[in-house]
Design a protein around this motif. Structure first.
Motif, PDB file in Angstrom:
ATOM      1  N   ASP A   7      -2.525 -12.320  -9.618  1.00  0.00           N
ATOM      2  CA  ASP A   7      -1.139 -12.728  -9.365  1.00  0.00           C
ATOM      3  C   ASP A   7      -0.878 -12.628  -7.876  1.00  0.00           C
ATOM      4  O   ASP A   7      -0.923 -11.534  -7.325  1.00  0.00           O
ATOM      5  N   PRO A   8      -0.637 -13.700  -7.163  1.00  0.00           N
ATOM      6  CA  PRO A   8      -0.523 -15.066  -7.678  1.00  0.00           C
ATOM      7  C   PRO A   8      -1.887 -15.766  -7.799  1.00  0.00           C
ATOM      8  O   PRO A   8      -2.802 -15.458  -7.061  1.00  0.00           O
ATOM      9  N   THR A  35       5.895 -17.636 -13.309  1.00  0.00           N
ATOM     10  CA  THR A  35       6.785 -16.624 -12.737  1.00  0.00           C
ATOM     11  C   THR A  35       7.953 -17.227 -11.967  1.00  0.00           C
ATOM     12  O   THR A  35       8.451 -16.642 -11.039  1.00  0.00           O
TER      13      THR A  35
ATOM     14  N   GLN B  46       6.285 -19.713  -1.030  1.00  0.00           N
ATOM     15  CA  GLN B  46       7.062 -20.637  -1.863  1.00  0.00           C
ATOM     16  C   GLN B  46       7.896 -19.867  -2.878  1.00  0.00           C
ATOM     17  O   GLN B  46       7.403 -18.958  -3.528  1.00  0.00           O
ATOM     18  N   GLY B  47       9.163 -20.262  -3.004  1.00  0.00           N
ATOM     19  CA  GLY B  47      10.041 -19.642  -3.993  1.00  0.00           C
ATOM     20  C   GLY B  47      10.394 -20.645  -5.076  1.00  0.00           C
ATOM     21  O   GLY B  47       9.528 -21.184  -5.737  1.00  0.00           O
ATOM     22  N   GLY B  86      -4.541 -13.647  -5.952  1.00  0.00           N
ATOM     23  CA  GLY B  86      -4.233 -12.303  -6.437  1.00  0.00           C
ATOM     24  C   GLY B  86      -4.069 -11.291  -5.320  1.00  0.00           C
ATOM     25  O   GLY B  86      -3.505 -11.565  -4.270  1.00  0.00           O
ATOM     26  N   MET B  90      -2.530 -11.151  -1.454  1.00  0.00           N
ATOM     27  CA  MET B  90      -1.413 -10.289  -1.099  1.00  0.00           C
ATOM     28  C   MET B  90      -1.762  -9.440   0.119  1.00  0.00           C
ATOM     29  O   MET B  90      -0.929  -9.170   0.980  1.00  0.00           O
ATOM     30  N   CYS B 119      12.153 -15.421 -10.001  1.00  0.00           N
ATOM     31  CA  CYS B 119      10.954 -15.845  -9.272  1.00  0.00           C
ATOM     32  C   CYS B 119      10.253 -14.623  -8.706  1.00  0.00           C
ATOM     33  O   CYS B 119      10.837 -13.877  -7.915  1.00  0.00           O
ATOM     34  N   THR B 120       9.020 -14.401  -9.148  1.00  0.00           N
ATOM     35  CA  THR B 120       8.254 -13.288  -8.592  1.00  0.00           C
ATOM     36  C   THR B 120       6.967 -13.838  -7.995  1.00  0.00           C
ATOM     37  O   THR B 120       6.444 -14.852  -8.442  1.00  0.00           O
ATOM     38  N   VAL B 121       6.510 -13.173  -6.954  1.00  0.00           N
ATOM     39  CA  VAL B 121       5.256 -13.600  -6.309  1.00  0.00           C
ATOM     40  C   VAL B 121       4.375 -12.375  -6.100  1.00  0.00           C
ATOM     41  O   VAL B 121       4.599 -11.584  -5.201  1.00  0.00           O
ATOM     42  N   GLY B 122       3.389 -12.248  -6.979  1.00  0.00           N
ATOM     43  CA  GLY B 122       2.437 -11.161  -6.841  1.00  0.00           C
ATOM     44  C   GLY B 122       3.020  -9.810  -7.246  1.00  0.00           C
ATOM     45  O   GLY B 122       4.152  -9.711  -7.728  1.00  0.00           O
ATOM     46  N   GLU B 123       2.202  -8.796  -7.065  1.00  0.00           N
ATOM     47  CA  GLU B 123       2.600  -7.464  -7.506  1.00  0.00           C
ATOM     48  C   GLU B 123       2.281  -6.442  -6.435  1.00  0.00           C
ATOM     49  O   GLU B 123       1.450  -6.656  -5.577  1.00  0.00           O
ATOM     50  N   GLU B 128       6.035  -6.275 -10.263  1.00  0.00           N
ATOM     51  CA  GLU B 128       6.230  -7.583  -9.632  1.00  0.00           C
ATOM     52  C   GLU B 128       7.114  -7.480  -8.407  1.00  0.00           C
ATOM     53  O   GLU B 128       8.050  -6.673  -8.380  1.00  0.00           O
TER      54      GLU B 128
END
Lengths: 474, 355
Positions: A7-8, A35, B46-47, B86, B90, B119-123, B128
């Motif tokens: 993710d992502p 998401t 990007q959102g 992933g 990040m 809207c979530t992007v990665g962790e 999240e």
């Protein structure tokens, strides 16, 4: 039981997260989640029906033409009109140009880097997951050059699209009743020489590259099978009677069959929508977001045909059409490499067909049928976006949109489990995938990217409260 | 070769001149202005987006994407191009932030409702990260932010009524969070690749943003009104209006919002000079404006006439009455036409929506 989370997921359209359980070096369970939620269908309510084809293009900037096509087919249906021959052909040429753009982009810029070792000095092509990059040096360096050449080629496909579409992405010409642009000899010639150059690239570079990679990565014909059911609505009407160049049909549990749009439903048990909105036909669909719903893990719904999971996309289209090259692979075609091969071969087939359609244009003849917006009407538009079967359903009341629903390809492919607990096609394709090194889960992204996901209508996951093992990647 | 000055640069960026070779002139300049440490790092996130702005940028011709990536910027992360995924991706973002002196590009609106959960992007640490958090944390430290596209600039399509996810543009988000980083709005749905590249080049060459209008848009690209520069203007002046799609004539009756739109597509053209909206017979939707889409819908219905004193209205001159059709001398002309019966009156009872 180690859990691997990516993710992502990059080099796809949109926001996707995948979460898998790995046991004995293989994936035992997978969850695919989008998401992002924007609620385009909610935004459409109350609008002039003709606003739909502009607004839905913003569902996705990679395949806006598919959405414009589906929307105008639904509006044509609701308004009771048909485009003139020129209008039908130009719509096909605009959509076809975007297929070529999209397929080239997908293979070279989204997928190839999982097989081709890119030079470390061009960011952002490094860092990357390490893994078994096994192409012979000569093939690898040719592919890197083609990556750059393909950037130019997809740009050229968009130039070609803009000749009739006004601009790309987000073309402006496709409207209810046909197109706003007119036909003259200069536009035909401008289109023709670009199409010739693209056709040459597809035949001499794209298809051979896919075959060269498939040759070296033969084991990927055995990986990522998925659900084994294929669905295609068909697209590109070739005459005024609705004969389609890409055939409509399905392949369910080993048997070919017809498509009845009435058998499509969408489940929401694992999606962030109120439960009472599940199991409905697209015409009855309502959207009530419930982002805190227990057990849900995606913004995508789970579309089903006759209650069964189906894969959509170039592989489904080529399989349903009985394409000899794809059918000759047998069910091995249902695999990571099978999907890439189907996409490339489809691209070639389409480019040749487009050259013929271009010849049928009649300069000076009408391109659009005038229309009135009805007070009450319903319409359905079924087509194929580059990524697969796409349907739009519209209900007009008091001259305004009362209800709008789009069931998009990646919802078919990337959606979550349904009421019966059946996982979606990408989730099924991930199960059984070998993961050599959980710190470098390159195999997972190879499977996911073979579907060419496009998530701009998507998703988000709430991680359950338990210890998730984190993998550091160096 | 002598150094390029700001006036020459802007001239270079202006409309039809651009095709004559922005790259021949710009690239050596950019190469020379780059710090010894290498190309300036850029993070692209990007959102609530559709990737259309990125796809548009890929259509850049002068300079091409390859040159941009290899000779102009050091693109550390881009969701569609990056090889990394992933956690690896990040970390690239985090490392770039730590090192500082980077530019942030935001594509897509920022969902703010329910804490940004849409809207979530990665962790991070198994949790999240919302896009809302991401924009604020990366934006606060950036040298400057490019809000690319109408969604990032003003909210755009996802912020249209009823705005289900509380989408906002980056400037509004920063204002509420007290973040002072400069935001440049490269509007457009999608923006023309030259607008993005030209703005970025100005930033890199002169270490500051080009002159902006009241909406934070670079004047060099968004300083002119579409209607005043439309190749179909002669039709308008002669009161020849197209009644159906694909007919010759001014497209006002078919819903053209050119009088309230500012960009230079009429001169610049799209996709290597092939065409643009109005050339293809499509009424302008004012996609570069803050009120888009609310100020322009119904897209295919004639806009309300509004009286304005000045003929060559820029967005600043008319003060951008949001969601209100902004017209340059169009009101009187239209009313005259209606009186003479050349065009019909607008139906009563049509609802005008505002974003």
């Amino acid at each position: 039981m180690p859990k691997v989370i990516v993710d992502p997921v990059t080099r796809i359209e949109g926001h996707l997260k995948i979460e898998v359980e790995v046991e004995g070096g293989k994936v035992t369970e997978a969850k695919s989640s989008g998401t992002l939620f924007r609620g385009v269908e909610l935004i459409l309510r109350g609008h002039d029906p003709r606003d739909a084809q502009e607004i839905v293009q913003r569902i996705c900037g990679v395949c806006p033409i598919g959405h414009a096509t589906a929307a105008t087919l639904a509006l044509d249906d609701a308004f009771g009109i048909k485009p003139p021959g020129n209008g039908r052909i130009i719509r096909n040429l605009i959509l076809g140009a975007n297929y070529i753009q999209s397929h080239i982009l997908h293979f070279y810029h989204l997928a190839a880097l999982d097989y081709v070792k890119a030079p470390d000095n061009i960011l952002p092509l490094a860092p990357r997951y390490e893994g078994d990059y096994r192409l012979p040096e000569a093939v690898n360096s040719a592919a890197v050059n083609h990556y750059l050449q393909a950037l130019e080629m997809r740009k050229k496909a968009h130039e070609m699209l803009a000749i009739f579409g006004g601009r790309a992405p987000g073309q402006r010409a496709i409207v209810p009743g046909g197109v706003t642009e007119t036909v003259d000899a200069q536009k035909i010639i401008n289109f023709k020489f670009r199409l010739a150059e693209l056709t040459s690239f597809i035949e001499n570079v794209y298809v051979p590259d896919v075959l060269a990679i498939a040759e070296v990565y033969q084991d990927w014909l055995e990986i990522g099978k998925g659900c084994g059911n294929m669905l295609a609505y068909g697209a590109f009407p070739v005459d005024d009677d609705g004969e389609l160049f890409f055939k409509r049909g399905r392949y369910t549990e080993g048997v070919d069959g017809e498509v009845d749009p009435d058998k499509i439903t969408e489940d929401v048990k694992y999606s962030w929508y109120e439960d009472d909105t599940g199991g409905k036909k697209p015409t009855e669909s309502v959207i009530t977001p419930a982002p805190k719903k227990e057990g849900a893990y995606s913004w995508m719904k789970a579309p089903r045909y006759d209650g069964k999971v189906h894969e959509v996309g170039p592989l489904a289209r080529m399989w349903v059409a009985g394409d000899p090259e794809i059918r000759s692979l047998g069910e091995k075609a249902f695999s990571v490499m099978g999907r890439h091969a189907a996409r490339a071969l489809e691209c070639k087939k389409l480019a040749h067909a487009m050259a013929g359609w271009l010849e049928q244009l009649q300069p000076g003849e009408p391109t659009c049928t005038p229309h009135e917006v009805p007070r009450e009407a319903e319409g359905v538009g079924l087509t194929e976006a580059a990524r697969g079967a796409l349907g739009h359903w519209i209900k007009i009341k008091g001259g305004r949109i009362e209800k709008y629903n789009a069931v998009v390809p990646t919802t078919w492919n990337g959606g979550p489990r349904d009421e019966k607990g059946q996982p979606g096609p990408i989730e099924q394709a991930l199960v059984g995938t070998p993961v050599k090194d959980p710190n470098n889960p390159i195999e997972l992204v190879r499977v996911v990217r073979s579907f060419d996901p496009c998530l701009a209508c998507a998703v988000h996951v709430i991680t359950p409260d338990r210890d998730v093992r984190k993998f550091r990647v160096y | 070769m002598r150094e390029i000055n700001r006036r020459e640069f802007l001239k270079l960026c202006a409309g039809s001149v651009a095709a004559a070779g922005l790259s021949q002139l710009l690239l050596p300049e950019l190469a020379r202005s780059l710090p010894a440490a290498g190309n300036p790092p850029v993070i692209w996130i990007q959102g609530a987006s559709c990737t259309g702005c990125s796809i548009s940028l890929l259509n850049s011709t002068q300079p091409g994407v390859k040159e941009i990536l290899t000779e102009v910027i050091d693109l550390k992360f881009h969701p569609n191009i990056s090889a990394a995924a992933g956690e690896l991706a990040m970390r690239v973002i985090d490392d770039t932030k730590e090192a500082g002196n980077y530019y942030l590009v935001v594509e897509g609106a920022v969902p703010t409702k329910d804490g940004g959960i849409y809207c979530t992007v990665g962790e991070r640490d198994g949790k999240e990260i919302t896009f809302l958090e991401r924009v604020k944390e990366l934006g606060a430290e950036a040298s400057a932010v490019l809000a690319v596209g109408t969604c990032a600039a003003f909210g755009g399509i996802p912020a249209a009524k009823p705005n289900p996810t509380g989408c906002k543009g980056v400037r509004d988000v920063f204002k509420e969070a007290g973040i002072s980083t400069q935001v440049i709005n490269v509007a457009g749905c999608p923006p023309h690749p030259d607008w993005v590249v030209g703005t970025l080049a100005h930033l890199l060459l002169f270490k500051e943003a080009p002159e902006l209008d009241d909406f934070g848009r670079p004047k060099v690209f968004f300083g002119k009104c579409v209607h005043d520069n439309c190749p179909r203007r002669q039709y308008f002046d002669n009161s020849i209006f197209a009644k159906n799609f694909s007919e010759p004539g001014c497209l006002l009756e078919l819903g053209c919002k050119g009088p309230q739109a500012h960009c230079d597509s009429f001169d610049r053209m799209w996709n290597g000079g092939v065409s643009w909206c109005l050339k293809a017979g499509a009424p302008c939707t004012a996609c570069t404006e803050k009120g888009f889409p609310g100020c322009a819908v119904p897209f295919y219905e004639r806009m309300e006439p509004i009286h304005l004193p000045n003929i060559n209205a820029t967005a600043d001159a008319v003060g951008g009455a949001l969601g209100v059709a902004v017209a340059a001398g169009i009101g009187a002309h239209l009313i005259g036409n209606i009186a003479k019966g050349r065009i019909g009156k607008k139906e009563e009872g049509q609802v005008k929506e505002n974003a």
